[in-house]
Design a protein around this motif. Sequence first.
Motif, PDB file in Angstrom:
ATOM      1  N   LEU A  93       0.827  -1.205   0.000  1.00 59.62           N
ATOM      2  CA  LEU A  93       0.000   0.000   0.000  1.00 59.62           C
ATOM      3  C   LEU A  93       0.859   1.252   0.000  1.00 59.62           C
ATOM      4  CD1 LEU A  93      -2.925  -0.946   2.412  1.00 59.62           C
ATOM      5  CD2 LEU A  93      -2.767  -1.217  -0.056  1.00 59.62           C
ATOM      6  N   PHE A 123      -1.472   3.516   5.531  1.00 59.27           N
ATOM      7  CA  PHE A 123      -2.368   3.864   4.431  1.00 59.27           C
ATOM      8  C   PHE A 123      -3.706   4.245   5.046  1.00 59.27           C
ATOM      9  CE2 PHE A 123      -5.452   2.535   1.143  1.00 59.27           C
ATOM     10  CZ  PHE A 123      -4.931   3.151   0.016  1.00 59.27           C
ATOM     11  N   GLY A 131     -16.083   3.248   5.147  1.00 58.01           N
ATOM     12  CA  GLY A 131     -15.252   2.045   5.161  1.00 58.01           C
ATOM     13  C   GLY A 131     -15.341   1.404   3.787  1.00 58.01           C
ATOM     14  N   ALA A 134     -15.990   3.826   0.059  1.00 51.52           N
ATOM     15  CA  ALA A 134     -14.772   4.640   0.201  1.00 51.52           C
ATOM     16  C   ALA A 134     -14.838   5.985  -0.515  1.00 51.52           C
ATOM     17  CB  ALA A 134     -13.569   3.845  -0.287  1.00 51.52           C
ATOM     18  N   THR A 135     -15.806   6.173  -1.426  1.00 50.92           N
ATOM     19  CA  THR A 135     -15.885   7.483  -2.097  1.00 50.92           C
ATOM     20  C   THR A 135     -16.483   8.549  -1.161  1.00 50.92           C
ATOM     21  OG1 THR A 135     -18.001   6.871  -3.070  1.00 50.92           O
ATOM     22  CG2 THR A 135     -16.078   6.621  -4.478  1.00 50.92           C
ATOM     23  N   HIS A 178     -15.880  11.273  -6.338  1.00 49.70           N
ATOM     24  CA  HIS A 178     -14.565  10.603  -6.244  1.00 49.70           C
ATOM     25  C   HIS A 178     -13.480  11.343  -7.009  1.00 49.70           C
ATOM     26  CE1 HIS A 178     -14.455   8.829 -10.259  1.00 49.70           C
ATOM     27  NE2 HIS A 178     -15.752   8.618 -10.136  1.00 49.70           N
ATOM     28  N   PHE A 232      -8.652   9.081  -5.306  1.00 48.09           N
ATOM     29  CA  PHE A 232      -9.476   7.871  -5.200  1.00 48.09           C
ATOM     30  C   PHE A 232      -8.912   6.770  -6.096  1.00 48.09           C
ATOM     31  CE2 PHE A 232     -13.077   5.032  -5.951  1.00 48.09           C
ATOM     32  CZ  PHE A 232     -13.375   4.723  -4.640  1.00 48.09           C
ATOM     33  N   MET A 236      -7.576   3.006  -5.136  1.00 49.41           N
ATOM     34  CA  MET A 236      -8.087   1.778  -5.760  1.00 49.41           C
ATOM     35  C   MET A 236      -6.964   0.973  -6.424  1.00 49.41           C
ATOM     36  SD  MET A 236     -11.259   1.465  -5.121  1.00 49.41           S
ATOM     37  CE  MET A 236     -11.062   2.259  -3.553  1.00 49.41           C
ATOM     38  N   LYS A 237      -6.077   1.677  -7.147  1.00 50.71           N
ATOM     39  CA  LYS A 237      -4.969   0.983  -7.829  1.00 50.71           C
ATOM     40  C   LYS A 237      -4.045   0.340  -6.795  1.00 50.71           C
ATOM     41  CE  LYS A 237      -4.340   0.700 -11.601  1.00 50.71           C
ATOM     42  NZ  LYS A 237      -4.993  -0.360 -12.433  1.00 50.71           N
ATOM     43  N   ARG A 243      -4.481  -6.288  -1.963  1.00 47.69           N
ATOM     44  CA  ARG A 243      -5.343  -7.463  -1.765  1.00 47.69           C
ATOM     45  C   ARG A 243      -4.588  -8.768  -2.028  1.00 47.69           C
ATOM     46  NH1 ARG A 243     -10.375  -3.887  -4.113  1.00 47.69           N
ATOM     47  NH2 ARG A 243     -10.791  -2.909  -2.094  1.00 47.69           N
ATOM     48  N   TYR A 362     -10.398  -6.393   6.326  1.00 50.12           N
ATOM     49  CA  TYR A 362      -9.603  -5.249   5.851  1.00 50.12           C
ATOM     50  C   TYR A 362      -9.205  -5.350   4.371  1.00 50.12           C
ATOM     51  CZ  TYR A 362      -5.203  -7.487   7.871  1.00 50.12           C
ATOM     52  OH  TYR A 362      -4.170  -8.285   8.228  1.00 50.12           O
ATOM     53  N   GLU A 363      -8.840  -4.197   3.837  1.00 48.04           N
ATOM     54  CA  GLU A 363      -8.556  -4.012   2.401  1.00 48.04           C
ATOM     55  C   GLU A 363      -9.744  -4.469   1.543  1.00 48.04           C
ATOM     56  OE1 GLU A 363      -4.598  -4.419   1.055  1.00 48.04           O
ATOM     57  OE2 GLU A 363      -3.778  -3.999   3.034  1.00 48.04           O
ATOM     58  N   GLY A 364     -10.928  -4.219   2.095  1.00 48.86           N
ATOM     59  CA  GLY A 364     -12.181  -4.558   1.415  1.00 48.86           C
ATOM     60  C   GLY A 364     -12.749  -5.840   1.970  1.00 48.86           C
ATOM     61  N   MET A 371     -18.283  -7.571  -5.038  1.00 47.11           N
ATOM     62  CA  MET A 371     -18.691  -6.447  -5.909  1.00 47.11           C
ATOM     63  C   MET A 371     -17.687  -6.263  -7.030  1.00 47.11           C
ATOM     64  SD  MET A 371     -19.915  -3.304  -3.450  1.00 47.11           S
ATOM     65  CE  MET A 371     -19.781  -2.029  -4.695  1.00 47.11           C
ATOM     66  N   ARG A 375     -18.513  -7.052 -10.987  1.00 47.17           N
ATOM     67  CA  ARG A 375     -18.427  -5.969 -11.990  1.00 47.17           C
ATOM     68  C   ARG A 375     -17.516  -6.393 -13.151  1.00 47.17           C
ATOM     69  NH1 ARG A 375     -17.856  -0.307  -8.587  1.00 47.17           N
ATOM     70  NH2 ARG A 375     -19.835  -0.483  -7.501  1.00 47.17           N
TER      71      ARG A 375
HETATM   72  N1  CAA Z   1      -8.425   0.970 -10.674  1.00 51.61           N
HETATM   73  C1  CAA Z   1      -8.606   2.200 -11.218  1.00 51.61           C
HETATM   74  N2  CAA Z   1      -9.739   2.897 -11.063  1.00 51.61           N
HETATM   75  C2  CAA Z   1     -10.718   2.334 -10.327  1.00 51.61           C
HETATM   76  C3  CAA Z   1     -10.590   1.062  -9.730  1.00 51.61           C
HETATM   77  C4  CAA Z   1      -9.380   0.379  -9.952  1.00 51.61           C
HETATM   78  N3  CAA Z   1      -9.151  -0.832  -9.413  1.00 51.61           N
HETATM   79  N4  CAA Z   1     -11.721   0.773  -9.071  1.00 51.61           N
HETATM   80  C5  CAA Z   1     -12.549   1.828  -9.241  1.00 51.61           C
HETATM   81  N5  CAA Z   1     -11.917   2.762  -9.998  1.00 51.61           N
HETATM   82  C6  CAA Z   1     -12.455   4.053 -10.461  1.00 51.61           C
HETATM   83  C7  CAA Z   1     -13.669   3.846 -11.351  1.00 51.61           C
HETATM   84  O1  CAA Z   1     -13.280   3.613 -12.680  1.00 51.61           O
HETATM   85  C8  CAA Z   1     -14.397   5.154 -11.174  1.00 51.61           C
HETATM   86  O2  CAA Z   1     -13.779   6.144 -11.957  1.00 51.61           O
HETATM   87  P1  CAA Z   1     -14.521   6.821 -13.242  1.00 51.61           P
HETATM   88  O3  CAA Z   1     -15.809   7.362 -12.730  1.00 51.61           O
HETATM   89  O4  CAA Z   1     -13.566   7.855 -13.725  1.00 51.61           O
HETATM   90  O5  CAA Z   1     -14.718   5.702 -14.210  1.00 51.61           O
HETATM   91  C9  CAA Z   1     -14.089   5.508  -9.733  1.00 51.61           C
HETATM   92  O6  CAA Z   1     -12.916   4.808  -9.368  1.00 51.61           O
HETATM   93  C10 CAA Z   1     -15.207   5.172  -8.798  1.00 51.61           C
HETATM   94  O7  CAA Z   1     -15.434   3.789  -8.929  1.00 51.61           O
HETATM   95  P2  CAA Z   1     -16.833   3.135  -8.637  1.00 51.61           P
HETATM   96  O8  CAA Z   1     -17.924   3.914  -9.308  1.00 51.61           O
HETATM   97  O9  CAA Z   1     -16.698   1.700  -8.969  1.00 51.61           O
HETATM   98  O10 CAA Z   1     -16.960   3.376  -7.055  1.00 51.61           O
HETATM   99  P3  CAA Z   1     -17.946   2.769  -6.030  1.00 51.61           P
HETATM  100  O11 CAA Z   1     -18.268   3.824  -5.071  1.00 51.61           O
HETATM  101  O12 CAA Z   1     -19.071   2.058  -6.726  1.00 51.61           O
HETATM  102  O13 CAA Z   1     -17.089   1.668  -5.220  1.00 51.61           O
HETATM  103  C11 CAA Z   1     -15.501   0.096  -4.478  1.00 51.61           C
HETATM  104  C12 CAA Z   1     -15.915   1.118  -5.543  1.00 51.61           C
HETATM  105  C13 CAA Z   1     -14.798  -1.008  -5.242  1.00 51.61           C
HETATM  106  C14 CAA Z   1     -16.653  -0.484  -3.718  1.00 51.61           C
HETATM  107  C15 CAA Z   1     -14.523   0.837  -3.544  1.00 51.61           C
HETATM  108  O14 CAA Z   1     -15.207   1.848  -2.820  1.00 51.61           O
HETATM  109  C16 CAA Z   1     -13.812  -0.061  -2.566  1.00 51.61           C
HETATM  110  O15 CAA Z   1     -12.874  -0.762  -2.949  1.00 51.61           O
HETATM  111  N6  CAA Z   1     -14.228  -0.056  -1.281  1.00 51.61           N
HETATM  112  C17 CAA Z   1     -13.490  -0.771  -0.250  1.00 51.61           C
HETATM  113  C18 CAA Z   1     -12.422   0.088   0.340  1.00 51.61           C
HETATM  114  C19 CAA Z   1     -11.344  -0.714   0.991  1.00 51.61           C
HETATM  115  O16 CAA Z   1     -10.843  -1.697   0.474  1.00 51.61           O
HETATM  116  N7  CAA Z   1     -10.918  -0.234   2.150  1.00 51.61           N
HETATM  117  C20 CAA Z   1      -9.818  -0.840   2.818  1.00 51.61           C
HETATM  118  C21 CAA Z   1      -9.137   0.133   3.696  1.00 51.61           C
HETATM  119  S1  CAA Z   1      -7.412   0.042   3.611  1.00 51.61           S
HETATM  120  C22 CAA Z   1      -6.939  -1.130   4.717  1.00 51.61           C
HETATM  121  O17 CAA Z   1      -7.697  -1.924   5.191  1.00 51.61           O
HETATM  122  C23 CAA Z   1      -5.486  -1.143   4.977  1.00 51.61           C
HETATM  123  C24 CAA Z   1      -5.107  -1.793   6.238  1.00 51.61           C
HETATM  124  O18 CAA Z   1      -5.065  -1.157   7.267  1.00 51.61           O
HETATM  125  C25 CAA Z   1      -4.644  -3.203   6.243  1.00 51.61           C
END
Ligand code: CAA
Length: 380
Positions: A93, A123, A131, A134-135, A178, A232, A236-237, A243, A362-364, A371, A375
């Motif tokens: 991360l 991160f 959570g 995330a947007t 976002h 954002f 995501m990247k 993951r 964590y990390e989703g 989801m 998709r």
């Molecule tokens: N790569 C590039 N762009 C991406 C992407 C990816 N993998 N995933 C989404 N995007 C972009 C989309 O293309 C979109 O952009 P455009 O509108 O320009 O096309 C934008 O991001 C928004 O995407 P979505 O409309 O798909 O967004 P969404 O609100 O529907 O949700 C989600 C996306 C996948 C649910 C995201 O919110 C998500 O992953 N949520 C979980 C968050 C998470 O993992 N949190 C973990 C916290 S970190 C952690 O845990 C660390 C630790 O301490 C161990």
Amino acid sequence: MIFELTEEQQMIRDAARDFAQSELKPGVIERDEHQKFPTEQVKKLGELGFLGMMVDPKYNGAGLDTVSYVLVMEELSKIDASASVVVSVNNSLVCYGLEKYATEAQKEKYLKPLAAGEHIGAFCLSEPEAGSDATSQRTTAEDKGDHYLLNGTKNWITNGGTASTYLVIAQTYPDKGHRGINALIVEKGMEGFTIGPKENKLGIRGSDTHSLMFSDVKVPKENRIGEDGFGFKFAMKTLEGGRIGIAAQALGIASGAYELALNYAKERQTFGKPIAEHQAIQFKLADMATQIEAARLLCLKAAWLKDNDLPYVQASSMAKLYASEVAMNTTVEAVQIHGGYGFVKEYHVERLMRDAKITQIYEGTSEIQRMVISREVLKD
Ligand code: CAA
């Protein structure tokens, strides 16, 4: 298709296995009991290059591939998931995000000490009310010309107290959704940045999880990662690769519990023979071994795709979804095989069972992985 590891990959896996046995195993029960961060062990992991494994050597990294990273994460997590999560967050991360998207000046200042293991990174995406969704970031980074004014709270931040470098996701233009989010590099000690108390957790109790509070923290503009509004996508990247690390952590927790259960089943006698000779136990061991192998293949496939610059968003979510479910199922069964011994700390499996749960969160969460996968499969 070649299923063999290279000689170098095998050597790295063996080095991680030796480290886990000699450095992580002693004291792991006590660290869990007293929620003690593995400070000395993490320092040694840094010295061995495990905290910047995939970073280019020109930025102090070890320059290894993602397959090697999966192997290391599995071995460390068999013994101590509280230590392995530091390796995962720092590598995937923080270091990955900086190496891929930061400027040369940012890499020089922040990536080099992180990759060398001199600094730890965190991160910071999750918030009390953002959570999975995330947007919906509530933390704000107001544009003040030469700096951002950061305000808000982050929750459940791994390495929250021990880190020196924090990648903080915050909203700059709320009306842009976002596309109005930025990722900022925040240093420990910046005025207005405070760290909340350590969380008292079910599992990975040795890891250092805190909430973070930002009150009018001035973050220089040069600390923004990428273009204005890239935050954002940056998150995501970066999480795509993260993951894979957590999938490998789940795999390690599962295989650690399986190895303990297998050995115990060969030794423990009931009804005049080792319990491994009872079919009820044999069937459990067969299921555990099969599921672990499938999880391992998913992890390695995702890592291989990343190493070969092929799309891996679906593969990393599949690996995390499946491996974390295998970790949960396997550790529950390992406790069952141990019977009463499984319910006490000395036998390690109850800790692995508690540690397994976080890999589904964590990390989703598992729901987020579903989801992402759905998709991808429904695209076009
Ligand atoms: N790569 C590039 N762009 C991406 C992407 C990816 N993998 N995933 C989404 N995007 C972009 C989309 O293309 C979109 O952009 P455009 O509108 O320009 O096309 C934008 O991001 C928004 O995407 P979505 O409309 O798909 O967004 P969404 O609100 O529907 O949700 C989600 C996306 C996948 C649910 C995201 O919110 C998500 O992953 N949520 C979980 C968050 C998470 O993992 N949190 C973990 C916290 S970190 C952690 O845990 C660390 C630790 O301490 C161990």
